[in-house]
Design an enzyme around this catalytic site. Structure first.
Site, PDB file in Angstrom:
ATOM      1  N   HIS A 236      65.809  22.830   4.888  1.00 13.90           N
ATOM      2  CA  HIS A 236      66.202  22.030   3.725  1.00 13.90           C
ATOM      3  C   HIS A 236      65.526  22.458   2.429  1.00 13.90           C
ATOM      4  CE1 HIS A 236      62.375  20.057   4.550  1.00 13.90           C
ATOM      5  NE2 HIS A 236      62.433  19.544   3.345  1.00 13.90           N
TER       6      HIS A 236
HETATM    7  C1  UD1 Z   1      62.715  15.789  -0.496  1.00  7.97           C
HETATM    8  C2  UD1 Z   1      61.354  16.339  -0.962  1.00  7.97           C
HETATM    9  C3  UD1 Z   1      60.875  17.383   0.018  1.00  7.97           C
HETATM   10  C4  UD1 Z   1      60.857  16.854   1.434  1.00  7.97           C
HETATM   11  C5  UD1 Z   1      62.249  16.320   1.767  1.00  7.97           C
HETATM   12  C6  UD1 Z   1      62.321  15.755   3.160  1.00  7.97           C
HETATM   13  C7  UD1 Z   1      60.960  16.436  -3.388  1.00  7.97           C
HETATM   14  C8  UD1 Z   1      60.852  17.361  -4.544  1.00  7.97           C
HETATM   15  N1  UD1 Z   1      61.467  16.973  -2.257  1.00  7.97           N
HETATM   16  O1  UD1 Z   1      63.645  16.861  -0.535  1.00  7.97           O
HETATM   17  O2  UD1 Z   1      59.558  17.768  -0.337  1.00  7.97           O
HETATM   18  O3  UD1 Z   1      60.504  17.879   2.313  1.00  7.97           O
HETATM   19  O4  UD1 Z   1      62.591  15.306   0.819  1.00  7.97           O
HETATM   20  O5  UD1 Z   1      63.630  15.368   3.480  1.00  7.97           O
HETATM   21  O6  UD1 Z   1      60.611  15.297  -3.491  1.00  7.97           O
HETATM   22  N2  UD1 Z   1      70.507  12.919  -0.051  1.00  7.97           N
HETATM   23  C9  UD1 Z   1      71.381  12.017   0.503  1.00  7.97           C
HETATM   24  N3  UD1 Z   1      70.863  10.851   1.007  1.00  7.97           N
HETATM   25  C10 UD1 Z   1      69.543  10.554   0.957  1.00  7.97           C
HETATM   26  C11 UD1 Z   1      68.670  11.459   0.363  1.00  7.97           C
HETATM   27  C12 UD1 Z   1      69.155  12.641  -0.127  1.00  7.97           C
HETATM   28  O7  UD1 Z   1      72.574  12.250   0.571  1.00  7.97           O
HETATM   29  O8  UD1 Z   1      69.144   9.479   1.442  1.00  7.97           O
HETATM   30  C13 UD1 Z   1      71.044  14.194  -0.562  1.00  7.97           C
HETATM   31  C14 UD1 Z   1      71.444  14.053  -2.015  1.00  7.97           C
HETATM   32  O9  UD1 Z   1      72.545  14.856  -2.232  1.00  7.97           O
HETATM   33  C15 UD1 Z   1      70.272  14.641  -2.754  1.00  7.97           C
HETATM   34  C16 UD1 Z   1      69.808  15.714  -1.795  1.00  7.97           C
HETATM   35  O10 UD1 Z   1      70.033  15.182  -0.495  1.00  7.97           O
HETATM   36  O11 UD1 Z   1      70.646  15.116  -4.001  1.00  7.97           O
HETATM   37  C17 UD1 Z   1      68.367  16.073  -1.945  1.00  7.97           C
HETATM   38  O12 UD1 Z   1      67.534  14.901  -1.882  1.00  7.97           O
HETATM   39  P1  UD1 Z   1      66.124  14.884  -2.669  1.00  7.97           P
HETATM   40  O13 UD1 Z   1      65.417  13.606  -2.411  1.00  7.97           O
HETATM   41  O14 UD1 Z   1      66.331  15.286  -4.089  1.00  7.97           O
HETATM   42  O15 UD1 Z   1      65.339  16.078  -2.046  1.00  7.97           O
HETATM   43  P2  UD1 Z   1      65.192  16.589  -0.547  1.00  7.97           P
HETATM   44  O16 UD1 Z   1      65.867  17.895  -0.443  1.00  7.97           O
HETATM   45  O17 UD1 Z   1      65.569  15.533   0.439  1.00  7.97           O
END
Ligand code: UD1
Length: 398
Positions: A236
């Site tokens: 991820h």
């Molecule tokens: C975040 C953390 C990362 C951690 C990871 C674990 C930061 C910078 N990154 O990354 O360090 O390893 O979490 O999972 O804080 N999304 C959903 N549903 C959710 C959450 C996310 O659909 O409940 C999708 C959305 O499209 C979102 C994307 O995942 O834009 C990324 O989510 P985000 O929280 O920005 O970062 P992660 O890649 O999950």
């Protein structure tokens, strides 16, 4: 004897999947102590509530704030259930967005909560955007901050988490490190040694607390898998999955590995979006040999990891969990902030842009056997006890 003239309010801020298992055992440790802490005996006279043994007990209130950075049931709700975490007292509902939007959103929404609650200490964990945002909000309000998992450094500032770690550590008043390299990194960056406490790894506290539960929650039968009959994959990191060219190299290596052994890949929601884009662009065919599935809950995932022949990942925490479970791990990154998992564990780094190197490393990992007794110092399931003792000590001095 309980000192009714003093009390301690701890406010925890969690936001993303890897935060939940780092904080849950600390909350449980306070509950185990009867929602009270005993101040070190030297403080009992000052506390004015000297018990028979000369120890003052101070009541503790715990407040849990969820920023809502992760909001899906699969990324958040199931972890609260599996870990037995209480319902958050506040949900800030920040959701997805750019780094700036997420960080600013948490700060704006958290400020009124801190104004209302006036905690004695704000506790943040790990390195996600919610972590740095909460630390910055509290520091600006002159509220002390404790960082759980302080001092880790990948030395790669292109990783958003590295910025979050450096800033959070500079703002923290109490820095709980999971390994001795953390102490060294902090001292080298000018953090006062008296703020640093080497406590071990609270993620391993959670793993140890749930050993029986995760064995009982095995998804092997449901997924039609046998113990040690498959490789488990997670990906991820933005550097691996956001760019189509990088993701294509990784998917092609995994498809080739699946000719040797079943490859199970629970797909993170960020990765799912990139994968769908790549498939729609015609960049790759849907790989028939790979077993893609939805993200799993905490207990099911631990169980699947425990029974895997090897793990390929770009996660931070999985490098630690595989070490304690004795499962060979290939980390598809060029750096790690967790070097003890290499020097004292089952981990190795593999260049994610080199498909042949991934295959070679994975095949070597398949031939390895570990007796599962690898355990870096203080990864013993008791880090949360050390944290609460250190907080009692800090509270007595403050
Ligand atoms: C975040 C953390 C990362 C951690 C990871 C674990 C930061 C910078 N990154 O990354 O360090 O390893 O979490 O999972 O804080 N999304 C959903 N549903 C959710 C959450 C996310 O659909 O409940 C999708 C959305 O499209 C979102 C994307 O995942 O834009 C990324 O989510 P985000 O929280 O920005 O970062 P992660 O890649 O999950």
């Amino acid at each position: 004897m309980t000192d009714t003239t003093r009390s301690l309010k701890l406010l925890y801020v969690v936001g993303a999947r890897p935060n939940f298992m780092k904080v849950a055992p600390i909350i449980n440790e306070v509950k185990r102590r009867g929602d009270a802490i005993e101040l070190p005996s030297g403080d009992s006279i000052a506390a004015g509530a000297k018990g028979a043994a000369g120890v003052a007990s101070v009541p503790v209130t715990q407040i849990l704030v969820h920023t809502g950075q992760h909001y899906d049931q699969k990324m958040s709700g199931v972890f609260f259930r599996d870990l037995g975490l209480p319902e958050p007292d506040y949900n800030l509902g920040v959701g997805s967005g750019s780094h700036t939007q997420q960080t600013a959103g948490v700060m704006t929404a958290l400020e009124p909560v801190l104004t209302t609650e006036q905690p004695d200490l704000v506790l943040v964990a790990g390195d996600v955007n919610s972590t740095v945002a909460a630390a910055l909000t509290a520091a600006k309000m002159n509220i002390p901050v404790a960082h759980i998992e302080a001092g880790l450094r990948s030395r790669d500032r292109a990783m958003p988490e590295e910025i979050n770690r450096i800033v959070t550590d500079q703002l923290s008043d109490l820095l709980f490190t999971p390994s001795r390299d953390g102490d060294e990194n902090l001292v080298a960056e000018g953090v006062a040694p008296e703020k640093i406490v080497f406590v071990g790894n609270t993620m391993i506290d959670s793993l140890e607390a749930h050993r029986a539960d995760f064995k009982a929650a095995s998804p092997l039968a449901r997924l039609g898998l046998g113990p040690k009959g498959y490789v488990l994959v997670t990906l991820h990191r933005p550097s691996n999955v956001d760019d189509s060219a990088s993701l294509k190299i990784l998917m092609s290596a995994l498809a080739q590995l699946a000719d040797d052994i079943t490859v199970v890949f629970p797909v993170h929601l960020r990765t799912q979006q990139s994968l769908e884009r790549l498939l729609a662009e015609g960049g790759i065919e849907r790989p028939p040999s790979l077993r893609l599935c939805e993200p799993l809950g905490y207990l099911e995932f631990l169980s699947l990891m425990n029974d895997a022949r090897a793990v390929l990942t770009d996660s931070g925490g999985i490098q630690e969990e595989t070490t304690v479970l004795g499962v060979p791990c290939c980390t598809l990154r060029t750096s790690t902030e967790r070097p003890v998992t290499i020097t004292e564990g089952t981990n190795r780094l593999v260049d994610p842009m080199d498909g042949q190197a991934i295959l070679t490393a994975a095949r070597a990992a398949l031939r390895e056997r570990s007796d599962g007794t690898l355990r870096p110092e203080y990864w013993d399931g008791q880090a949360s006890e050390r944290i609460i003792d250190a907080i009692a000590d800090w509270f007595a001095r403050s």
